[in-house]
Scaffold this active site. Sequence first.
Site: not given
Ligand code: FCB
Length: 467
Positions: A189, A373
């Site tokens: 990110e 994620e």
């Molecule tokens: C993302 C992050 C991860 C976690 C999620 C909820 O932005 O990469 O580490 O905190 O959000």
Amino acid sequence: MANDASAVSDTRSPQSLADPFTPAADSSLWRKNFLLGAATASYQIEGAVAEDGRLPSIWDTFSATPGKVLAGDTGAVACDHYHRWQEDVDMLAGLGLEGYRLSIAWPRVMGAAGAPNRKGLDFYKRLLARLKEKGITTFVTLYHWDLPQHLEDRGGWPNRDTAYRFADYADLISRELAGSVDAWATLNEPWCSAYLGYGNGHHAPGLADGRFATQAMHHLLLAHGLAVPVLRANDPTSQKGIVANMGRGTANSDSAADQRAAHLFEVQHNAWILDPLLKGAYPRDLFELWPGTEPLVLDGDMQTIAAPLDFLGVNYYFRTNLASDGAHGFTEVPPEGVERTQMGWEVYPDGLRDLLTGFKKTYANLPPIYITENGMASDDKVTDGHVDDTQRIAFLKRHLAAVDQAIKAGVDVRGYFLWSLMDNFEWAFGYERRFGVVHVDYATQKRTIKRSAELVAKFLRERKART
Ligand code: FCB
């Protein structure tokens, strides 16, 4: 064929038809080669911040600064994973999860002068060896936000030199770990590192200047581009990619101004990263939105950044609904009466599908995608030894259905990692926000498998049992 609908409905037990998670009979999720795993990140779970020669990171400094993190929480102990890693790997394997996405703490493995820290390296070597023993596919992120503080002291990501230090780190770690990693992701990110870290100051190191943010982004992307060929040379058989958080922006009305607002939001969240990576150029609209913040770009940088990728990791959580701000930008118009999570984020699975199908249209060279994620926070409590996280079960099912829709629309999505394996240090929100499919009692470090994880495990067992 596992993805043949008629074969699937023949073998489904009545029980699985009733369960609130199991994907639909015709879902691509039944394909055995669709990787289903869970993700974590070093600072959020490891703890042991001063052990075995680990150096301070910007998150140690930031979380120790009063007012920066909810309740003054820090990652000093977190899930104590540095000491409990064997138990955690056993738990992952016990759930039948096929993939594990973890990150390496840069300040744990490299000294300030660039020398390897053997004890830190050994931790990851043991961890990866155990994961391999269990047959778990490993996705390893090199940078999930824990920049060594000594590099921040020399200017951090707005300083071009940090990109070269990152390439040195990538060289060291990929020489040391070659052969034990299935897929390398350079960064997690970059939008958050650049914008939240240097643009609005909500994350470490907590600076707030638009010019720092765009310059930090340029150096993050440059760091990525410098690292890819290094990883290819040192560990030729693994995959190389990057992980980006992608935001879905929807327009509050059909008006041209609101449509433009939604477009600009996605430029600022998505194209800012994907255009340099996949087209070798920054989107022009970005600097209409943020005039005067163009980064200094040297000859050859954009070619370096656009190094071909084996995969793109997409992190997705929610959508943002937008209207024009009456000038050149956008303003958020939160919809009413919608389902939200503990974070206040709207549950909006269509956004994931729409982003994926949109990327396929926009980028002719879009690499294969992994959802690296996706998940949600809820205020989970253990009752009689159980955690019934009903909202999460429905959330996961609906987002996996959205992934299936994208696959059916022709997007090459190869896997999905739940965020997160276990509750952990949720950055500026500390330990209050629980994203895990496993509950962590921070007082005792006891792990309790939540109902969501049980159902994912059940599905994986059923899928495995198929011939
Ligand atoms: C993302 C992050 C991860 C976690 C999620 C909820 O932005 O990469 O580490 O905190 O959000």
